[in-house]
Design a protein around this motif. Structure first.
Motif, PDB file in Angstrom:
ATOM      1  N   GLY A 114      -4.615  73.101 -17.535  1.00  0.00           N
ATOM      2  CA  GLY A 114      -4.303  73.150 -16.109  1.00  0.00           C
ATOM      3  C   GLY A 114      -3.077  72.347 -15.742  1.00  0.00           C
ATOM      4  O   GLY A 114      -3.012  71.768 -14.646  1.00  0.00           O
ATOM      5  N   ALA A 115      -2.105  72.303 -16.637  1.00  0.00           N
ATOM      6  CA  ALA A 115      -0.891  71.529 -16.367  1.00  0.00           C
ATOM      7  C   ALA A 115      -0.081  72.168 -15.241  1.00  0.00           C
ATOM      8  O   ALA A 115      -0.106  73.381 -15.043  1.00  0.00           O
ATOM      9  N   LYS A 116       0.641  71.331 -14.497  1.00  0.00           N
ATOM     10  CA  LYS A 116       1.427  71.830 -13.370  1.00  0.00           C
ATOM     11  C   LYS A 116       2.554  72.756 -13.824  1.00  0.00           C
ATOM     12  O   LYS A 116       2.911  73.695 -13.127  1.00  0.00           O
ATOM     13  N   SER A 117       3.100  72.465 -14.984  1.00  0.00           N
ATOM     14  CA  SER A 117       4.222  73.260 -15.489  1.00  0.00           C
ATOM     15  C   SER A 117       3.782  74.332 -16.468  1.00  0.00           C
ATOM     16  O   SER A 117       4.595  74.804 -17.260  1.00  0.00           O
ATOM     17  N   GLN A 118       2.506  74.733 -16.419  1.00  0.00           N
ATOM     18  CA  GLN A 118       2.000  75.678 -17.412  1.00  0.00           C
ATOM     19  C   GLN A 118       2.676  77.036 -17.312  1.00  0.00           C
ATOM     20  O   GLN A 118       2.926  77.681 -18.335  1.00  0.00           O
ATOM     21  N   ARG A 119       3.022  77.477 -16.100  1.00  0.00           N
ATOM     22  CA  ARG A 119       3.666  78.781 -15.958  1.00  0.00           C
ATOM     23  C   ARG A 119       5.032  78.789 -16.628  1.00  0.00           C
ATOM     24  O   ARG A 119       5.365  79.699 -17.393  1.00  0.00           O
ATOM     25  N   GLY A 120       5.846  77.772 -16.341  1.00  0.00           N
ATOM     26  CA  GLY A 120       7.173  77.709 -16.932  1.00  0.00           C
ATOM     27  C   GLY A 120       7.132  77.563 -18.444  1.00  0.00           C
ATOM     28  O   GLY A 120       7.902  78.213 -19.163  1.00  0.00           O
ATOM     29  N   LEU A 121       6.213  76.727 -18.948  1.00  0.00           N
ATOM     30  CA  LEU A 121       6.103  76.540 -20.391  1.00  0.00           C
ATOM     31  C   LEU A 121       5.610  77.811 -21.078  1.00  0.00           C
ATOM     32  O   LEU A 121       6.044  78.122 -22.195  1.00  0.00           O
ATOM     33  N   THR A 122       4.713  78.541 -20.421  1.00  0.00           N
ATOM     34  CA  THR A 122       4.240  79.804 -20.992  1.00  0.00           C
ATOM     35  C   THR A 122       5.368  80.817 -21.072  1.00  0.00           C
ATOM     36  O   THR A 122       5.507  81.547 -22.065  1.00  0.00           O
ATOM     37  N   TYR A 123       6.197  80.864 -20.034  1.00  0.00           N
ATOM     38  CA  TYR A 123       7.349  81.759 -20.049  1.00  0.00           C
ATOM     39  C   TYR A 123       8.330  81.365 -21.154  1.00  0.00           C
ATOM     40  O   TYR A 123       8.930  82.238 -21.808  1.00  0.00           O
ATOM     41  N   ILE A 124       8.507  80.067 -21.373  1.00  0.00           N
ATOM     42  CA  ILE A 124       9.406  79.618 -22.438  1.00  0.00           C
ATOM     43  C   ILE A 124       8.868  80.047 -23.803  1.00  0.00           C
ATOM     44  O   ILE A 124       9.619  80.517 -24.675  1.00  0.00           O
ATOM     45  N   ALA A 125       7.552  79.922 -23.998  1.00  0.00           N
ATOM     46  CA  ALA A 125       6.950  80.362 -25.259  1.00  0.00           C
ATOM     47  C   ALA A 125       7.135  81.866 -25.457  1.00  0.00           C
ATOM     48  O   ALA A 125       7.414  82.326 -26.578  1.00  0.00           O
ATOM     49  N   GLY A 126       7.011  82.636 -24.375  1.00  0.00           N
ATOM     50  CA  GLY A 126       7.249  84.079 -24.470  1.00  0.00           C
ATOM     51  C   GLY A 126       8.705  84.394 -24.775  1.00  0.00           C
ATOM     52  O   GLY A 126       9.006  85.300 -25.573  1.00  0.00           O
ATOM     53  N   ALA A 127       9.620  83.639 -24.166  1.00  0.00           N
ATOM     54  CA  ALA A 127      11.048  83.858 -24.427  1.00  0.00           C
ATOM     55  C   ALA A 127      11.393  83.530 -25.874  1.00  0.00           C
ATOM     56  O   ALA A 127      12.205  84.225 -26.506  1.00  0.00           O
ATOM     57  N   ILE A 128      10.774  82.491 -26.422  1.00  0.00           N
ATOM     58  CA  ILE A 128      11.011  82.143 -27.827  1.00  0.00           C
ATOM     59  C   ILE A 128      10.516  83.266 -28.743  1.00  0.00           C
ATOM     60  O   ILE A 128      11.170  83.603 -29.746  1.00  0.00           O
ATOM     61  N   ALA A 129       9.370  83.862 -28.400  1.00  0.00           N
ATOM     62  CA  ALA A 129       8.847  84.962 -29.208  1.00  0.00           C
ATOM     63  C   ALA A 129       9.796  86.156 -29.192  1.00  0.00           C
ATOM     64  O   ALA A 129      10.092  86.749 -30.242  1.00  0.00           O
ATOM     65  N   PHE A 130      10.307  86.516 -28.011  1.00  0.00           N
ATOM     66  CA  PHE A 130      11.269  87.624 -27.930  1.00  0.00           C
ATOM     67  C   PHE A 130      12.588  87.256 -28.622  1.00  0.00           C
ATOM     68  O   PHE A 130      13.231  88.111 -29.245  1.00  0.00           O
ATOM     69  N   GLY A 131      12.994  85.995 -28.518  1.00  0.00           N
ATOM     70  CA  GLY A 131      14.204  85.559 -29.206  1.00  0.00           C
ATOM     71  C   GLY A 131      14.058  85.636 -30.719  1.00  0.00           C
ATOM     72  O   GLY A 131      14.987  86.044 -31.427  1.00  0.00           O
ATOM     73  N   GLN A 132      12.894  85.247 -31.214  1.00  0.00           N
ATOM     74  CA  GLN A 132      12.614  85.365 -32.643  1.00  0.00           C
ATOM     75  C   GLN A 132      12.630  86.820 -33.090  1.00  0.00           C
ATOM     76  O   GLN A 132      13.182  87.161 -34.149  1.00  0.00           O
ATOM     77  N   GLN A 133      12.054  87.682 -32.270  1.00  0.00           N
ATOM     78  CA  GLN A 133      12.044  89.113 -32.578  1.00  0.00           C
ATOM     79  C   GLN A 133      13.461  89.664 -32.641  1.00  0.00           C
ATOM     80  O   GLN A 133      13.816  90.412 -33.566  1.00  0.00           O
ATOM     81  N   LEU A 134      14.297  89.287 -31.677  1.00  0.00           N
ATOM     82  CA  LEU A 134      15.685  89.747 -31.658  1.00  0.00           C
ATOM     83  C   LEU A 134      16.451  89.228 -32.864  1.00  0.00           C
ATOM     84  O   LEU A 134      17.224  89.973 -33.506  1.00  0.00           O
ATOM     85  N   LEU A 135      16.238  87.977 -33.204  1.00  0.00           N
ATOM     86  CA  LEU A 135      16.938  87.371 -34.336  1.00  0.00           C
ATOM     87  C   LEU A 135      16.578  88.072 -35.647  1.00  0.00           C
ATOM     88  O   LEU A 135      17.461  88.393 -36.459  1.00  0.00           O
ATOM     89  N   MET A 136      15.293  88.330 -35.853  1.00  0.00           N
ATOM     90  CA  MET A 136      14.852  88.943 -37.101  1.00  0.00           C
ATOM     91  C   MET A 136      15.369  90.373 -37.250  1.00  0.00           C
ATOM     92  O   MET A 136      15.769  90.787 -38.336  1.00  0.00           O
ATOM     93  N   PHE A 137      15.372  91.137 -36.153  1.00  0.00           N
ATOM     94  CA  PHE A 137      15.866  92.510 -36.245  1.00  0.00           C
ATOM     95  C   PHE A 137      17.394  92.557 -36.360  1.00  0.00           C
ATOM     96  O   PHE A 137      17.946  93.468 -36.973  1.00  0.00           O
ATOM     97  N   HIS A 138      18.056  91.572 -35.752  1.00  0.00           N
ATOM     98  CA  HIS A 138      19.522  91.552 -35.826  1.00  0.00           C
ATOM     99  C   HIS A 138      19.997  91.145 -37.221  1.00  0.00           C
ATOM    100  O   HIS A 138      21.015  91.665 -37.718  1.00  0.00           O
ATOM    101  N   LEU A 139      19.262  90.216 -37.839  1.00  0.00           N
ATOM    102  CA  LEU A 139      19.620  89.740 -39.183  1.00  0.00           C
ATOM    103  C   LEU A 139      18.686  90.324 -40.241  1.00  0.00           C
ATOM    104  O   LEU A 139      18.411  89.673 -41.253  1.00  0.00           O
ATOM    105  N   HIS A 140      18.208  91.526 -39.993  1.00  0.00           N
ATOM    106  CA  HIS A 140      17.229  92.147 -40.892  1.00  0.00           C
ATOM    107  C   HIS A 140      17.833  92.322 -42.281  1.00  0.00           C
ATOM    108  O   HIS A 140      19.006  92.684 -42.431  1.00  0.00           O
ATOM    109  N   SER A 141      17.003  92.083 -43.307  1.00  0.00           N
ATOM    110  CA  SER A 141      17.487  92.195 -44.681  1.00  0.00           C
ATOM    111  C   SER A 141      17.626  93.637 -45.136  1.00  0.00           C
ATOM    112  O   SER A 141      18.241  93.907 -46.168  1.00  0.00           O
ATOM    113  N   SER A 142      17.079  94.604 -44.394  1.00  0.00           N
ATOM    114  CA  SER A 142      17.226  96.015 -44.752  1.00  0.00           C
ATOM    115  C   SER A 142      18.615  96.516 -44.361  1.00  0.00           C
ATOM    116  O   SER A 142      19.389  95.808 -43.704  1.00  0.00           O
TER     117      SER A 142
END
Length: 321
Positions: A114-142
């Motif tokens: 129930g942290a006050k900043s839980q919404r912003g931190l959750t969005y940051i975690a989601g952005a990191i997941a999408f950033g990781q996805q973009l990085l892996m597909f952009h630098l894909h070994s195939s």
């Protein structure tokens, strides 16, 4: 992820989450237009974290398939403990799934705290997941030059939109359009993953002049000539554009359908309340003459007791008759 099942199953997962977010954002914005705040995820009544559990389950299955079920030895390492070249893409795909698993786990923990900043931190975690996805597909070994590379390039466009709108959601919590576009991009990711699974791994659907080729233990679509490859890429671009047009039509129709549904419910409830108020007013109007008559009678009796003469009483009776 480098197979038919490895693309279709994640695609279905992205599609379900995107559609779920699209529906709830439209519904929430219509019912609360003045106080709308876009949440990172939507709880369910009986199972609050059902959406997040769904993400954790799907990503766990994906990681298991990539690292333990898919490899012939049921582990991705070589005899000397190193990562062989033909398993590099397995690790890349598993890292994408792991990022979304971490996002869902963080969302649950932050909500329970129930942290006050839980919404912003959750969005940051989601952005990191999408950033990781973009990085892996952009630098894909195939191969980035082949047909699969072209489809991955088109996928990266949608991932950029998901990442950008997620970051924008941190600073613009009341923007419905940002949430709407983000939901559509997640849904479109799911659709494109499914399309990739069919077009690149079903022999009958592979473009003319191309076929499945065994590349270091992984099957990939290869084209015989540069002309066939150019044609196959162009067909992929056309298919992507068609899906984008269809998605636009679907988004508008879906928005209208949801708004229409809940506008009828709101009108019905308001009409029902008005009918109740009218019934109360009518019942009070019916009783009011009786109350007035009783009040008049009491006044007259008081006047009689206070000293009316008999003649006055007789006149009063005659007037009443």
């Amino acid at each position: 992820m480098g197979s038919f099942i490895g693309h279709v199953l994640p695609g279905i997962g992205f599609f379900i989450i995107g559609l779920w977010h699209l529906f709830n954002h439209v519904k929430l914005h219509f019912l609360q237009p003045n106080t709308y705040i876009s949440p990172a995820w939507f709880p369910v009544k009986k199972r609050r974290y059902l959406e997040l559990y769904f993400i954790m389950l799907g990503t766990s299955i994906s990681i298991s398939i990539e690292l333990f079920i898919g490899p012939s030895k049921h582990h991705p390492f070589d005899v000397d403990g190193t990562i062989p070249s033909n398993h590099l893409r397995n690790f890349e795909h598993s890292l994408i799934s792991m990022s979304f698993f971490v996002y869902a786990t963080c969302a649950i923990l932050l909500d329970k705290l129930g942290a006050k900043s839980q919404r912003g931190l959750t969005y940051i975690a989601g952005a990191i997941a999408f950033g990781q996805q973009l990085l892996m597909f952009h630098l894909h070994s195939s191969d980035h030059k082949g047909l699969e590379g072209q489809y991955h390039l088109l996928l990266q466009i949608v991932i950029v939109i998901s990442l950008t709108t997620t970051l924008m959601g941190i600073g613009l919590p009341g923007s419905f359009l940002v949430s709407f576009v983000r939901s559509l991009s997640i849904l479109f990711q799911g659709v494109w993953f499914v399309v990739m699974g069919f077009v690149l791994w079903i022999p009958r659907l592979i473009p003319k002049g191309c076929l499945l080729h065994n590349d270091d233990g992984h099957k990939m679509a290869r084209c015989a000539t540069e002309e066939a490859l150019h044609r196959a890429k162009s067909l992929g671009n056309i298919l992507y554009s068609w899906l984008l047009v269809l998605l636009t039509i679907f988004a508008v129709l879906f928005y209208v359908a949801v708004v229409e549904k809940y506008s009828k419910d709101v009108k019905y409830s308001s009409v029902a309340n008005e009918c109740e108020e009218i019934e109360i007013e009518e019942s009070s109007d019916i009783e009011s003459p009786k109350k007035n008559k009783l009040a008049d009678l009491k006044i007259r009796l008081i006047d009689v007791e206070s000293g009316f003469a008999p003649l006055d009483i007789e006149k009063w009776k005659m007037q009443e008759n």
